[in-house]
Motif scaffolding. Structure first.
Motif: not given
Length: 61
Positions: A35-58
């Motif tokens: 889960h830490e790895v998953e959260n780190d990947l999401l954090g890296g995505y957010y750091a680059q694009l300033q948004t969450m992946p489109k379908f992450q919270l859908m």
């Protein structure tokens, strides 16, 4: 991993050919570290694009 990808592949991703990627971790990797790895990947995505992946919270049907 097969079960998780099968579950994800059945969701409505609103695109014709969704892409999946994976990384193999050692079998003894604790649940919390996965889960830490998953959260780190999401954090890296957010750091680059300033948004969450489109379908992450859908709510997929």
């Amino acid at each position: 991993m097969r079960n998780r990808l099968t579950t994800h592949s059945k969701k409505n991703w609103q695109c014709q050919h969704p892409l999946f990627a994976f990384v193999e971790l050692p079998k003894d990797t604790p649940f919390y570290q996965r889960h830490e790895v998953e959260n780190d990947l999401l954090g890296g995505y957010y750091a680059q694009l300033q948004t969450m992946p489109k379908f992450q919270l859908m709510n997929h049907q």
